[in-house]
Design an enzyme around this catalytic site. Structure first.
Site, PDB file in Angstrom:
ATOM      1  N   CYS A  59      18.955  72.460 108.850  1.00 58.04           N
ATOM      2  CA  CYS A  59      20.272  71.877 109.144  1.00 58.04           C
ATOM      3  C   CYS A  59      21.188  71.783 107.923  1.00 58.04           C
ATOM      4  CB  CYS A  59      20.125  70.511 109.824  1.00 58.04           C
ATOM      5  SG  CYS A  59      19.156  69.294 108.909  1.00 58.04           S
TER       6      CYS A  59
ATOM      7  N   ASP B 115      27.963  69.542 114.375  1.00 62.65           N
ATOM      8  CA  ASP B 115      26.524  69.322 114.353  1.00 62.65           C
ATOM      9  C   ASP B 115      25.789  70.662 114.409  1.00 62.65           C
ATOM     10  OD1 ASP B 115      23.904  68.537 114.783  1.00 62.65           O
ATOM     11  OD2 ASP B 115      24.412  67.002 116.263  1.00 62.65           O
TER      12      ASP B 115
ATOM     13  N   HIS C 259      22.541  71.121 114.878  1.00 67.25           N
ATOM     14  CA  HIS C 259      21.201  70.984 115.434  1.00 67.25           C
ATOM     15  C   HIS C 259      20.990  71.643 116.789  1.00 67.25           C
ATOM     16  CE1 HIS C 259      21.415  67.699 112.445  1.00 67.25           C
ATOM     17  NE2 HIS C 259      20.157  68.016 112.253  1.00 67.25           N
TER      18      HIS C 259
END
Length: 458
Positions: free
Chosen positions: A111, A344, A346
């Site tokens: 990440c 994000d 993820h």
């Protein structure tokens, strides 16, 4: 035989992790983000006002826009288009195997590398496209809920895969769109579209991509990192610097990266990176992306730094922040009130072959902004700026220094700009004269302090 068994176990673990992340983060994607009508929204230096006679909050998604009057809707639409135009780089699966491992996905560990890629991508967008550029098709992927967007993306990715397997040069699903571009776009728009695709291709998940995961991991090995390890924001900053230094594409020779040392930006070192002398005796000037690893507090983020972070994200030459909250890394690009706006990484998406002509772009653009309270932010982060010329750098250093002084309630600012070279301050080595190693010995000592601050996803 034993190695083969280990590889199979790793593949099964990777698939399980991908499935778990998609179950977890697809729910997050479906969660609507609400913005106040009464406060401005800042996105990488641009300010958007959603104010209306009505008070309260609204979502930036779907049918909620029908409730907003025309004047407000126009401004909201500009914000949506601007946000979606930023490059979104997430976990991927089923990409070519990473050298020295059995991994074909970065799900669960990559990440911070992805948020670093997003920051660098924004710097390259400023360099080649400018801050005013927006993707003409940005609103085409906008939808009333994330499930329909996901289905739409799956269709695009399937078309891409079929086109690749059949050795077709263009995915059929994109043919009408591409024909429209050829008919309607002027030379400027065609140039921008070429650079848009080129920038994304530099971050492709293949060994040959200049800033792809495979290359970043290779540079990380020289600092003791391997595929599957977790990376902190400071380590990623140095990896990005090395990746830009080693890039061989002629288009990238006009850009360099400088990483601050011990929260100090040495002006002469930056200018030396920007200016190089050619054989003809003339000076060749490069744009510079300045990365500053900092801590915004001790174990928790100090709220006294909120105004400074907001000030930084209000600058058009800011390229964002590699940060996050404990255990998860996010790419911060803006704010409203005391909440940060982020992308994000993820969500695990399928591999896209960026080497095929007209590869689908949709999965590289985030359909919905997310917000997080500043007080939840992990104190360890890396701040990025872009300066096209030496004059731009000098102006930026003055502006940021004033901001640092005005926002600092403590004796020492978060970081500083000083005149001269690092070697003038008794540093054992200068990053300008490193040998083959990724980090000089001095940098390695400093980076040890960041080893406990890396993000992990459990």
């Amino acid at each position: 035989m034993e190695a083969t068994g280990t590889d199979e176990v790793e593949k099964i673990k990777s698939k399980f992790m991908s499935a778990w992340n998609n179950m977890k983060y697809s729910w997050v994607l479906k969660t609507k983000t609400y913005f106040s009508r009464n406060s401005p929204v800042f996105l990488l230096g641009k300010c958007y006002h959603f104010k209306s006679d009505e008070s309260g909050e609204f979502s930036t998604e779907g049918s909620n826009f029908d409730k907003i009057n025309t004047e407000i809707s126009g401004n909201v639409e500009e914000f949506r288009k601007d946000f979606i135009s930023r490059i979104w780089l997430t976990y991927r699966e089923e990409f070519p195997q990473i050298k020295g491992s059995a991994l074909t996905t970065d799900c669960g560990w990559g990440c911070t590398l992805r948020t670093g890629q997003m920051l660098l991508a924004q710097g390259l967008m400023l360099h080649f496209l400018g801050r005013a550029w927006v993707w003409p098709d940005a609103l085409d992927i906008e939808n009333s809920d994330s499930e329909s967007w996901t289905a739409y993306t799956v269709k695009k990715l399937t078309a891409s895969l079929e086109a690749s397997l059949a050795a077709e040069r263009e995915p059929k699903i994109l043919s009408n769109h591409q024909e429209r571009i050829r008919r309607n776009c002027g030379d400027g728009e065609m140039r921008n579209e070429v650079y848009h695709r080129k920038i994304i291709s530099w971050f492709g998940d293949s060994p040959l991509a200049a800033f792809g995961l495979h290359q970043l991991i290779e540079y990380g090995k020289k600092s003791g990192k391997i595929a599957g390890d977790w990376y902190g924001p400071a380590v990623v900053a140095h990896i990005l610097r090395k990746a830009v230094e080693e890039a061989r594409d002629p288009e990238l020779q006009g850009v360099t990266v400088y990483v601050a040392q011990d929260c100090t930006v040495y002006s002469s070192d930056v200018i030396d990176r920007q200016c190089s002398f050619m054989d003809s005796g003339e000076t060749d000037t490069k744009a510079v992306i300045i990365l500053v690893p900092v801590r915004l507090g001790g174990e928790r983020t100090n709220m006294d730094y909120l105004e400074f972070v907001k000030g930084i994200l209000s600058l058009e030459y800011c390229v964002g922040i590699i940060g996050g909250k404990p255990k998860q890394s996010y790419y911060f690009a803006g704010f409203q009130d005391d909440s940060l706006i982020y992308m994000d990484p993820h969500y695990c998406q399928s591999f896209v072959d960026v080497s095929i002509k007209d590869f689908p772009l949709e999965s590289f653009h985030c359909p919905s902004p997310k917000k997080m309270s500043f007080k939840k932010m992990d104190p360890s982060c890396t701040i990025g700026f872009y300066c096209r010329t030496v004059q731009d750098f000098e102006k930026a250093s003055e502006e940021i220094t004033k901001m640092l002084k005005s926002s600092s309630k403590e004796k020492y600012p978060l970081f500083t700009f000083v005149k001269g070279h690092s070697r003038d301050y008794d540093f054992a080595s200068s990053p300008l004269h490193e040998e083959n190693d990724l980090f000089s010995e001095d940098e390695k000592k400093r980076l040890k302090r960041f080893s406990t601050e890396e993000f992990v996803l459990l």
